[in-house]
Design an enzyme around this catalytic site. Structure first.
Site, PDB file in Angstrom:
ATOM      1  N   HIS A 155       1.062   9.164 -15.580  1.00  0.00           N
ATOM      2  CA  HIS A 155       0.955  10.172 -14.524  1.00  0.00           C
ATOM      3  C   HIS A 155       1.400  11.574 -14.963  1.00  0.00           C
ATOM      4  O   HIS A 155       0.725  12.561 -14.698  1.00  0.00           O
ATOM      5  CB  HIS A 155       1.793   9.770 -13.312  1.00  0.00           C
ATOM      6  CG  HIS A 155       1.579   8.341 -12.888  1.00  0.00           C
ATOM      7  ND1 HIS A 155       0.329   7.798 -12.760  1.00  0.00           N
ATOM      8  CD2 HIS A 155       2.448   7.353 -12.567  1.00  0.00           C
ATOM      9  CE1 HIS A 155       0.443   6.526 -12.380  1.00  0.00           C
ATOM     10  NE2 HIS A 155       1.721   6.229 -12.255  1.00  0.00           N
ATOM     11  N   THR A 193      -4.668 -11.982  -3.236  1.00  0.00           N
ATOM     12  CA  THR A 193      -3.564 -12.330  -2.332  1.00  0.00           C
ATOM     13  C   THR A 193      -2.330 -11.488  -2.660  1.00  0.00           C
ATOM     14  O   THR A 193      -1.266 -11.686  -2.093  1.00  0.00           O
ATOM     15  CB  THR A 193      -3.191 -13.828  -2.457  1.00  0.00           C
ATOM     16  OG1 THR A 193      -2.788 -14.070  -3.814  1.00  0.00           O
ATOM     17  CG2 THR A 193      -4.364 -14.723  -2.109  1.00  0.00           C
ATOM     18  N   GLY A 194      -2.465 -10.549  -3.589  1.00  0.00           N
ATOM     19  CA  GLY A 194      -1.303  -9.792  -4.067  1.00  0.00           C
ATOM     20  C   GLY A 194      -0.997  -8.551  -3.251  1.00  0.00           C
ATOM     21  O   GLY A 194      -1.716  -8.188  -2.305  1.00  0.00           O
ATOM     22  N   ASP A 226       6.472   3.804 -17.495  1.00  0.00           N
ATOM     23  CA  ASP A 226       5.976   3.633 -16.126  1.00  0.00           C
ATOM     24  C   ASP A 226       5.416   4.944 -15.553  1.00  0.00           C
ATOM     25  O   ASP A 226       4.507   4.916 -14.733  1.00  0.00           O
ATOM     26  CB  ASP A 226       7.135   3.126 -15.249  1.00  0.00           C
ATOM     27  CG  ASP A 226       6.657   2.562 -13.928  1.00  0.00           C
ATOM     28  OD1 ASP A 226       5.663   1.793 -13.948  1.00  0.00           O
ATOM     29  OD2 ASP A 226       7.250   2.888 -12.883  1.00  0.00           O
ATOM     30  N   ASP A 286      -5.500   5.763 -12.798  1.00  0.00           N
ATOM     31  CA  ASP A 286      -4.208   6.432 -12.749  1.00  0.00           C
ATOM     32  C   ASP A 286      -4.192   7.030 -11.355  1.00  0.00           C
ATOM     33  O   ASP A 286      -4.883   8.016 -11.084  1.00  0.00           O
ATOM     34  CB  ASP A 286      -4.119   7.539 -13.811  1.00  0.00           C
ATOM     35  CG  ASP A 286      -2.746   8.182 -13.810  1.00  0.00           C
ATOM     36  OD1 ASP A 286      -2.212   8.426 -12.707  1.00  0.00           O
ATOM     37  OD2 ASP A 286      -2.191   8.434 -14.885  1.00  0.00           O
ATOM     38  N   HIS A 287      -3.459   6.389 -10.432  1.00  0.00           N
ATOM     39  CA  HIS A 287      -3.669   6.774  -9.032  1.00  0.00           C
ATOM     40  C   HIS A 287      -3.233   8.207  -8.741  1.00  0.00           C
ATOM     41  O   HIS A 287      -3.630   8.782  -7.734  1.00  0.00           O
ATOM     42  CB  HIS A 287      -3.043   5.762  -8.066  1.00  0.00           C
ATOM     43  CG  HIS A 287      -1.556   5.783  -8.037  1.00  0.00           C
ATOM     44  ND1 HIS A 287      -0.801   5.051  -8.907  1.00  0.00           N
ATOM     45  CD2 HIS A 287      -0.693   6.455  -7.259  1.00  0.00           C
ATOM     46  CE1 HIS A 287       0.468   5.271  -8.664  1.00  0.00           C
ATOM     47  NE2 HIS A 287       0.573   6.126  -7.666  1.00  0.00           N
ATOM     48  N   LEU A 304      -0.941  -5.269  -4.152  1.00  0.00           N
ATOM     49  CA  LEU A 304      -1.823  -4.100  -4.280  1.00  0.00           C
ATOM     50  C   LEU A 304      -3.049  -4.243  -3.374  1.00  0.00           C
ATOM     51  O   LEU A 304      -3.439  -3.303  -2.675  1.00  0.00           O
ATOM     52  CB  LEU A 304      -2.261  -3.924  -5.737  1.00  0.00           C
ATOM     53  CG  LEU A 304      -3.114  -2.688  -5.987  1.00  0.00           C
ATOM     54  CD1 LEU A 304      -2.265  -1.429  -5.962  1.00  0.00           C
ATOM     55  CD2 LEU A 304      -3.849  -2.780  -7.319  1.00  0.00           C
ATOM     56  N   GLU A 364      11.797  10.092  -7.365  1.00  0.00           N
ATOM     57  CA  GLU A 364      11.760   9.068  -6.320  1.00  0.00           C
ATOM     58  C   GLU A 364      13.164   8.883  -5.789  1.00  0.00           C
ATOM     59  O   GLU A 364      14.124   8.928  -6.573  1.00  0.00           O
ATOM     60  CB  GLU A 364      11.298   7.734  -6.904  1.00  0.00           C
ATOM     61  CG  GLU A 364       9.836   7.682  -7.213  1.00  0.00           C
ATOM     62  CD  GLU A 364       9.470   6.332  -7.804  1.00  0.00           C
ATOM     63  OE1 GLU A 364       9.696   5.312  -7.129  1.00  0.00           O
ATOM     64  OE2 GLU A 364       9.004   6.320  -8.948  1.00  0.00           O
TER      65      GLU A 364
HETATM   66  P1  NAD Z   1       1.139  -9.364  -7.247  1.00  0.00           P
HETATM   67  O1  NAD Z   1       2.047 -10.177  -8.098  1.00  0.00           O
HETATM   68  O2  NAD Z   1       1.531  -9.056  -5.851  1.00  0.00           O
HETATM   69  O3  NAD Z   1      -0.285 -10.088  -7.179  1.00  0.00           O
HETATM   70  C1  NAD Z   1      -0.848 -10.769  -8.256  1.00  0.00           C
HETATM   71  C2  NAD Z   1      -2.105 -11.501  -7.821  1.00  0.00           C
HETATM   72  O4  NAD Z   1      -2.611 -12.198  -8.946  1.00  0.00           O
HETATM   73  C3  NAD Z   1      -1.894 -12.554  -6.736  1.00  0.00           C
HETATM   74  O5  NAD Z   1      -3.030 -12.526  -5.896  1.00  0.00           O
HETATM   75  C4  NAD Z   1      -1.881 -13.874  -7.520  1.00  0.00           C
HETATM   76  O6  NAD Z   1      -2.327 -14.986  -6.783  1.00  0.00           O
HETATM   77  C5  NAD Z   1      -2.888 -13.554  -8.583  1.00  0.00           C
HETATM   78  N1  NAD Z   1      -2.757 -14.399  -9.778  1.00  0.00           N
HETATM   79  C6  NAD Z   1      -1.709 -14.486 -10.640  1.00  0.00           C
HETATM   80  N2  NAD Z   1      -1.998 -15.343 -11.643  1.00  0.00           N
HETATM   81  C7  NAD Z   1      -3.248 -15.815 -11.410  1.00  0.00           C
HETATM   82  C8  NAD Z   1      -4.132 -16.704 -12.080  1.00  0.00           C
HETATM   83  N3  NAD Z   1      -3.781 -17.303 -13.242  1.00  0.00           N
HETATM   84  N4  NAD Z   1      -5.354 -16.911 -11.556  1.00  0.00           N
HETATM   85  C9  NAD Z   1      -5.742 -16.306 -10.414  1.00  0.00           C
HETATM   86  N5  NAD Z   1      -4.958 -15.455  -9.744  1.00  0.00           N
HETATM   87  C10 NAD Z   1      -3.734 -15.212 -10.221  1.00  0.00           C
HETATM   88  O7  NAD Z   1       0.825  -8.047  -8.097  1.00  0.00           O
HETATM   89  P2  NAD Z   1       0.449  -6.579  -7.517  1.00  0.00           P
HETATM   90  O8  NAD Z   1       1.698  -5.869  -7.143  1.00  0.00           O
HETATM   91  O9  NAD Z   1      -0.623  -6.691  -6.507  1.00  0.00           O
HETATM   92  O10 NAD Z   1      -0.090  -5.851  -8.844  1.00  0.00           O
HETATM   93  C11 NAD Z   1      -1.364  -6.120  -9.400  1.00  0.00           C
HETATM   94  C12 NAD Z   1      -1.657  -5.103 -10.493  1.00  0.00           C
HETATM   95  O11 NAD Z   1      -1.658  -3.806  -9.944  1.00  0.00           O
HETATM   96  C13 NAD Z   1      -0.628  -5.063 -11.622  1.00  0.00           C
HETATM   97  O12 NAD Z   1      -1.292  -4.730 -12.818  1.00  0.00           O
HETATM   98  C14 NAD Z   1       0.292  -3.933 -11.223  1.00  0.00           C
HETATM   99  O13 NAD Z   1       0.933  -3.351 -12.339  1.00  0.00           O
HETATM  100  C15 NAD Z   1      -0.718  -2.979 -10.623  1.00  0.00           C
HETATM  101  N6  NAD Z   1      -0.155  -2.039  -9.665  1.00  0.00           N
HETATM  102  C16 NAD Z   1       0.376  -2.467  -8.479  1.00  0.00           C
HETATM  103  C17 NAD Z   1       0.870  -1.546  -7.574  1.00  0.00           C
HETATM  104  C18 NAD Z   1       1.412  -1.979  -6.243  1.00  0.00           C
HETATM  105  O14 NAD Z   1       1.672  -1.090  -5.431  1.00  0.00           O
HETATM  106  N7  NAD Z   1       1.578  -3.247  -5.982  1.00  0.00           N
HETATM  107  C19 NAD Z   1       0.843  -0.183  -7.877  1.00  0.00           C
HETATM  108  C20 NAD Z   1       0.307   0.240  -9.098  1.00  0.00           C
HETATM  109  C21 NAD Z   1      -0.202  -0.707  -9.977  1.00  0.00           C
END
Ligand code: NAD
Length: 501
Positions: free
Chosen positions: A244, A17-18, A239, A181-182, A20, A220
């Protein structure tokens, strides 16, 4: 590349649901499906805490495709029918049985021979727990292959990265772990190897004999947006530089691999990272510059300084900018500085590599009253994708005068060429079992080892004069001085006009 014939699999997304998952993963999976790059026998299980149903999950997946402005075709319903959702807290061991049961059902439904990919799209503190429960609860399958995809950050220093790695390795073998590492999924980062090893004119010049310095910039224009809380604990060094930037340096510096297999490419990158000249804490100030943005103007708009951003302490000493000079102590690169810089709220959004060649020993066109123009190879990573070569040509209508000429190749200008997203390519690679564009543990460890000295020196030296660059500028003066001491300057990242005839 090590291509896996057996690509039909289930993908479990932890954190479905997050942000990414929504912005990158669902659109990438759809693109692979639409292009036929995903075997039609596939399943996706979303896991997160929210109490969604399969239907609401599918609606969210569809919405994410719409938000990504994707061309969704009539096949959407079929695509979504491969998606199921399971609400549970990943720290609750009992729920993994339900996941295993659901995967078993879907494997039967879609004729999947037990191949399972586990994608950790969650905060890093959960990575170790999830991996260990996947193993202890038998979700890691004996029948097919198992792969674990790990998002950044991989630790915040060497000891924490080691701890995380040990936790993962209790459950998964190194060749089952895919550390994202995207940047390594970006078309032009992947092109570095082709430019180097596919062109006689470059590889023969690729050394300290002909190259004077290399500059890697990733700037950026955005600030920290709503990620102030996260960013303040990380900073630009962790970061961006640890992962990267050092990955790009490794690709630029490595020796030609004997073949393009995962192991051979990784082993050359590891050797390049091992050759980075280590610094003592006292030497850090000589090689590295840190910065933090103050208020400034971006275009017409006034923007606040870092310390006024949401969830950032008023006296924060976190760096939003880092520049450094890396020396690679091996036969090929001795004496050639690799300058790197990255930061937020800089004048332009751009990632670019400039390779500056040495001046000719004697240049007949080198007039005292004219600016010298070295040859440059510019690799544009983003948003432009392409290569430019700056040469000297005859100034038209004159005799005996040279002027810079720029040859441009633009990758994303070519008609009908729509560069795939980095995530799409990396997911595809992971499904194929190709780990070349993922980072090996040894690369992660060496990068942290290098970066930890810098962060220690900065933590111990609290005497910083922040903010030290205005939002909308190209960073602190000290970063310009770093190059000026060696007789160089940063090449412009956006305004290339000085190269045109
Ligand atoms: P987010 O906070 O939007 O999403 C986190 C997700 O984890 C949600 O679906 C939440 O419901 C779930 N969650 C949290 N605790 C939980 C639990 N105890 N049990 C089950 N589900 C749980 O985070 P995000 O931005 O999607 O990032 C996720 C990962 O990707 C991180 O490691 C972040 O560093 C990495 N990342 C994200 C991006 C980006 O563009 N968002 C880019 C590079 C790396």
């Amino acid at each position: 590349m090590n291509i896996e014939a057996n690509t039909n699999c289930s993908i479990v997304i932890f954190g479905a649901t997050g942000d990414l998952a929504k912005r990158k993963l669902f659109p990438s999976i759809y693109n692979l499906y639409r292009k036929g790059q995903l075997d039609s026998r596939f399943a996706v299980v979303g896991v997160a805490r929210r109490g969604w149903t399969d239907e609401s999950f599918r609606e969210n997946v569809a919405a994410s495709l719409r938000d990504s402005k994707m061309q969704v075709e009539g096949d959407l319903e079929d695509f979504l029918s491969h998606f199921r959702y399971l609400a549970f807290d990943v720290t609750n061991t009992a729920s993994y049985q339900d996941l295993n049961t659901l995967l078993g059902e879907m494997e039967q439904q879609f004729d999947i021979p037990g191949n399972r990919m586990f994608y950790m799209a969650m905060a890093p503190e959960f990575f170790g727990t999830i991996a260990s429960y996947l193993k202890s609860e038998g979700v890691k399958n004996e029948k097919g292959w198992n792969r674990l995809i790990i998002e950044k950050p991989f630790g915040r220093d060497l000891p924490s990265a080691q701890k995380l790695n040990e936790e993962l390795r209790q459950a998964f073998a190194e060749d089952e772990i895919y550390r994202i590492d995207h940047y390594l999924g970006k078309e032009m980062v992947q092109n570095i190897e082709v430019i180097r090893f596919g062109n006689a004119i470059f590889e023969s010049l690729w050394s300290n004999r002909y190259i004077s310095n290399i500059q890697v910039t990733s700037s950026e224009s955005l600030g920290v947006e709503d990620r102030g809380g996260y960013y303040d604990k990380s900073g630009a060094l962790r970061d961006m530089l640890q992962n990267h930037m050092l990955q790009m340096v490794a690709l630029l510096a490595m020796e030609p691999p004997i073949r393009l297999s995962t192991d051979e490419v990784r082993s050359e990158k590891i050797k390049a990272l091992r050759s980075l000249r280590p610094m003592t804490e006292e030497e850090v100030a000589k090689y590295f510059v840190r910065g933090q943005y103050g208020p400034g103007t971006m275009g017409e708009k006034e923007v606040p300084g870092y310390r006024s951003e949401g969830n950032v302490p008023e006296d924060s000493r976190t760096e939003t900018y880092v520049a450094g000079k890396l020396m690679i102590d091996n036969f090929r690169w001795a004496g050639v500085p690799f300058y790197v810089r990255t930061g937020k709220r800089m004048a332009e959004k751009s990632t670019k590599i400039v390779i500056q060649f040495k001046d000719l020993p004697m240049n007949l066109y080198d007039k005292a009253d004219e600016k010298k123009q070295p040859n440059l190879l510019i690799i544009h990573i983003q948003p432009d994708e392409g290569i430019s070569l700056v040469l000297n040509g005859k100034k038209m209508g004159t005799s005996g005068t040279a002027t810079p000429v720029k040859l441009d190749y633009c990758n994303n200008c070519v008609d009908s060429l729509n560069t795939p997203e980095a995530y799409e390519k990396l997911l595809y690679d992971a499904i194929q079992g190709d780990g070349t564009n993922f980072t090996h543990w040894d690369e992660v460890a060496l990068s942290w080892q290098f970066v930890d000295v810098i962060s220690k020196a900065w933590t111990n030296n609290t005497n910083v004069d922040f903010p030290n660059y205005a939002a909308g500028s190209m960073g602190p003066q000290a970063a310009d001085d770093l190059l000026a001491e060696d007789g160089f300057h940063w090449w412009p990242i956006a305004d290339d006009s000085e190269f045109s005839i």
